[in-house]
Design a protein around this motif. Structure first.
Motif, PDB file in Angstrom:
ATOM      1  N   SER A 129      -8.981  -3.791 -15.668  1.00 36.90           N
ATOM      2  CA  SER A 129     -10.379  -3.845 -14.878  1.00 36.90           C
ATOM      3  C   SER A 129     -10.244  -4.427 -13.544  1.00 36.90           C
ATOM      4  CB  SER A 129     -11.073  -4.985 -15.742  1.00 36.90           C
ATOM      5  OG  SER A 129     -10.899  -6.008 -15.537  1.00 36.90           O
ATOM      6  N   GLN A 130     -11.333  -3.942 -12.878  1.00 33.17           N
ATOM      7  CA  GLN A 130     -11.413  -4.753 -11.372  1.00 33.17           C
ATOM      8  C   GLN A 130     -12.629  -5.739 -11.596  1.00 33.17           C
ATOM      9  OE1 GLN A 130     -14.668  -3.712 -11.135  1.00 33.17           O
ATOM     10  NE2 GLN A 130     -14.692  -1.984  -9.523  1.00 33.17           N
ATOM     11  N   GLN A 131     -13.150  -6.270 -10.381  1.00 32.25           N
ATOM     12  CA  GLN A 131     -13.929  -7.420 -10.444  1.00 32.25           C
ATOM     13  C   GLN A 131     -15.462  -7.250 -11.079  1.00 32.25           C
ATOM     14  OE1 GLN A 131     -12.702  -5.746  -7.954  1.00 32.25           O
ATOM     15  NE2 GLN A 131     -14.491  -5.490  -6.339  1.00 32.25           N
ATOM     16  N   HIS A 132     -15.552  -5.920 -11.267  1.00 35.65           N
ATOM     17  CA  HIS A 132     -17.093  -5.542 -11.729  1.00 35.65           C
ATOM     18  C   HIS A 132     -16.799  -5.144 -13.277  1.00 35.65           C
ATOM     19  CE1 HIS A 132     -18.766  -6.099  -7.853  1.00 35.65           C
ATOM     20  NE2 HIS A 132     -17.785  -5.112  -7.359  1.00 35.65           N
ATOM     21  N   GLY A 133     -15.716  -5.267 -13.637  1.00 40.22           N
ATOM     22  CA  GLY A 133     -15.580  -4.865 -15.194  1.00 40.22           C
ATOM     23  C   GLY A 133     -15.280  -3.353 -15.352  1.00 40.22           C
ATOM     24  N   TYR A 134     -15.234  -2.571 -14.379  1.00 40.31           N
ATOM     25  CA  TYR A 134     -14.916  -1.014 -14.435  1.00 40.31           C
ATOM     26  C   TYR A 134     -13.440  -1.144 -14.677  1.00 40.31           C
ATOM     27  CZ  TYR A 134     -19.534  -0.713 -12.438  1.00 40.31           C
ATOM     28  OH  TYR A 134     -20.979  -0.949 -12.141  1.00 40.31           O
ATOM     29  N   VAL A 135     -12.816   0.303 -14.924  1.00 41.04           N
ATOM     30  CA  VAL A 135     -11.568   0.392 -14.825  1.00 41.04           C
ATOM     31  C   VAL A 135     -10.979   0.518 -13.281  1.00 41.04           C
ATOM     32  CG1 VAL A 135      -9.758   1.928 -15.325  1.00 41.04           C
ATOM     33  CG2 VAL A 135     -11.387   1.509 -17.432  1.00 41.04           C
ATOM     34  N   HIS A 136     -10.063  -0.130 -13.206  1.00 35.73           N
ATOM     35  CA  HIS A 136      -9.533  -0.371 -11.609  1.00 35.73           C
ATOM     36  C   HIS A 136      -9.171   1.171 -11.121  1.00 35.73           C
ATOM     37  CE1 HIS A 136      -7.176  -1.216  -8.064  1.00 35.73           C
ATOM     38  NE2 HIS A 136      -7.815  -2.500  -8.152  1.00 35.73           N
ATOM     39  N   ALA A 137      -9.339   1.537  -9.819  1.00 34.03           N
ATOM     40  CA  ALA A 137      -9.208   2.606  -9.385  1.00 34.03           C
ATOM     41  C   ALA A 137      -7.691   3.049  -9.535  1.00 34.03           C
ATOM     42  CB  ALA A 137      -9.806   2.932  -7.807  1.00 34.03           C
ATOM     43  N   GLY A 138      -6.957   1.830  -9.380  1.00 30.65           N
ATOM     44  CA  GLY A 138      -5.363   1.980  -9.230  1.00 30.65           C
ATOM     45  C   GLY A 138      -4.964   2.607 -10.661  1.00 30.65           C
ATOM     46  N   ALA A 139      -5.450   2.139 -11.704  1.00 29.11           N
ATOM     47  CA  ALA A 139      -5.076   2.564 -13.048  1.00 29.11           C
ATOM     48  C   ALA A 139      -5.785   4.013 -13.288  1.00 29.11           C
ATOM     49  CB  ALA A 139      -5.964   1.713 -14.170  1.00 29.11           C
ATOM     50  N   THR A 140      -6.847   4.378 -12.907  1.00 29.26           N
ATOM     51  CA  THR A 140      -7.561   5.698 -12.864  1.00 29.26           C
ATOM     52  C   THR A 140      -6.524   6.698 -12.025  1.00 29.26           C
ATOM     53  OG1 THR A 140      -9.612   4.840 -12.774  1.00 29.26           O
ATOM     54  CG2 THR A 140      -9.590   6.918 -12.233  1.00 29.26           C
ATOM     55  N   SER A 141      -6.203   6.217 -10.935  1.00 30.33           N
ATOM     56  CA  SER A 141      -5.265   7.328 -10.236  1.00 30.33           C
ATOM     57  C   SER A 141      -3.889   7.393 -10.881  1.00 30.33           C
ATOM     58  CB  SER A 141      -5.158   6.800  -8.646  1.00 30.33           C
ATOM     59  OG  SER A 141      -4.698   5.532  -8.310  1.00 30.33           O
ATOM     60  N   ALA A 142      -3.389   6.156 -11.478  1.00 34.95           N
ATOM     61  CA  ALA A 142      -2.047   6.354 -11.954  1.00 34.95           C
ATOM     62  C   ALA A 142      -1.996   7.583 -12.970  1.00 34.95           C
ATOM     63  CB  ALA A 142      -1.672   4.776 -12.386  1.00 34.95           C
ATOM     64  N   ILE A 143      -3.112   7.162 -13.978  1.00 37.21           N
ATOM     65  CA  ILE A 143      -2.972   8.113 -15.250  1.00 37.21           C
ATOM     66  C   ILE A 143      -3.306   9.712 -14.539  1.00 37.21           C
ATOM     67  CG2 ILE A 143      -3.445   6.434 -16.762  1.00 37.21           C
ATOM     68  CD1 ILE A 143      -6.356   7.622 -17.045  1.00 37.21           C
ATOM     69  N   ALA A 144      -4.060   9.876 -13.570  1.00 42.34           N
ATOM     70  CA  ALA A 144      -4.275  11.173 -13.007  1.00 42.34           C
ATOM     71  C   ALA A 144      -3.056  11.660 -12.514  1.00 42.34           C
ATOM     72  CB  ALA A 144      -5.536  11.153 -12.026  1.00 42.34           C
ATOM     73  N   ASP A 145      -2.428  11.031 -11.798  1.00 49.22           N
ATOM     74  CA  ASP A 145      -0.920  11.362 -11.113  1.00 49.22           C
ATOM     75  C   ASP A 145      -0.031  11.656 -12.126  1.00 49.22           C
ATOM     76  OD1 ASP A 145       1.117  11.667  -9.152  1.00 49.22           O
ATOM     77  OD2 ASP A 145       1.732   9.477  -9.689  1.00 49.22           O
ATOM     78  N   SER A 146       0.078  10.914 -13.162  1.00 47.69           N
ATOM     79  CA  SER A 146       1.040  11.232 -14.171  1.00 47.69           C
ATOM     80  C   SER A 146       0.615  12.307 -14.959  1.00 47.69           C
ATOM     81  CB  SER A 146       1.156  10.235 -15.130  1.00 47.69           C
ATOM     82  OG  SER A 146       1.767   8.974 -14.807  1.00 47.69           O
ATOM     83  N   ALA A 147      -0.911  12.513 -15.129  1.00 42.14           N
ATOM     84  CA  ALA A 147      -1.144  13.728 -15.971  1.00 42.14           C
ATOM     85  C   ALA A 147      -0.911  15.116 -15.297  1.00 42.14           C
ATOM     86  CB  ALA A 147      -2.543  13.752 -16.400  1.00 42.14           C
ATOM     87  N   GLY A 148      -1.113  15.000 -14.053  1.00 44.06           N
ATOM     88  CA  GLY A 148      -0.752  16.370 -13.241  1.00 44.06           C
ATOM     89  C   GLY A 148       0.763  16.308 -13.092  1.00 44.06           C
ATOM     90  N   GLY A 149       1.478  15.308 -12.901  1.00 48.78           N
ATOM     91  CA  GLY A 149       2.848  15.564 -12.870  1.00 48.78           C
ATOM     92  C   GLY A 149       3.540  16.109 -14.093  1.00 48.78           C
ATOM     93  N   TYR A 150       3.096  15.660 -15.210  1.00 49.81           N
ATOM     94  CA  TYR A 150       3.603  16.121 -16.525  1.00 49.81           C
ATOM     95  C   TYR A 150       3.492  17.649 -16.872  1.00 49.81           C
ATOM     96  CZ  TYR A 150       6.093  11.868 -17.338  1.00 49.81           C
ATOM     97  OH  TYR A 150       7.150  10.837 -17.053  1.00 49.81           O
ATOM     98  N   ALA A 151       2.019  17.792 -16.297  1.00 51.61           N
ATOM     99  CA  ALA A 151       1.544  19.466 -16.552  1.00 51.61           C
ATOM    100  C   ALA A 151       2.667  20.382 -15.567  1.00 51.61           C
ATOM    101  CB  ALA A 151       0.060  19.212 -15.862  1.00 51.61           C
ATOM    102  N   ALA A 152       2.766  19.720 -14.355  1.00 51.65           N
ATOM    103  CA  ALA A 152       3.706  20.790 -13.641  1.00 51.65           C
ATOM    104  C   ALA A 152       5.222  20.812 -14.343  1.00 51.65           C
ATOM    105  CB  ALA A 152       4.096  20.198 -12.385  1.00 51.65           C
TER     106      ALA A 152
END
Length: 142
Positions: A47-70
């Motif tokens: 989480s980040q300071q407001h309780g949402y999932v942190h953008a870093g975690a969001t982008s990390a799973i997006a990056d990995s999903a695309g990489g493995y799709a390729a």
């Protein structure tokens, strides 16, 4: 379209070598030909300071999903590296988990391009699109 068992095993083995995915609790939940989905539980550790999932975690799973799709469409002796990606954050990442989907738009011998989507899934299993992006990946010989 489904991926053959050898491709699924190769993607799974590579995913399991990623310390970051293990650290944040991400799971590989779907591997198809040119499409991969990764789930991340919404926990205080990501989480980040407001309780949402942190953008870093969001982008990390997006990056990995695309990489493995390729990777699912690359030669057996190839590994994958991200060249660049852009992610637009559309809404706060709330819910019980995030799910990132990487989908191949163009699979080339050297470069591949993927679209990225991340949905927040609530307790009733309703998805909300929280991020979209595009990614370029390079095949490197193992």
């Amino acid at each position: 379209m489904s991926a053959d068992d050898q491709v699924v095993a190769r993607v799974q083995a590579s995913f399991e070598r990623q310390g970051l995915m293990r650290l944040i609790g991400a799971r590989l939940v779907e591997v198809g030909a040119g499409r991969v989905r990764i789930a991340l539980p919404s926990t205080p550790e990501v989480s980040q300071q407001h309780g949402y999932v942190h953008a870093g975690a969001t982008s990390a799973i997006a990056d990995s999903a695309g990489g493995y799709a390729a990777l699912t469409l690359m030669a057996d002796n190839a590994e994958v590296l991200t060249v660049e990606y852009k992610l637009n954050l559309l809404a706060p990442a709330t819910g019980v988990r995030l799910e990132a989907v990487g989908t191949v738009v163009k699979s080339g011998r050297t470069l591949s391009v993927c679209t990225l989507e991340v949905h927040a899934i609530d307790s009733d299993e309703r998805p909300t699109l929280v991020a979209v992006g595009q990614q370029t990946l390079i095949a490197v010989r193992a």
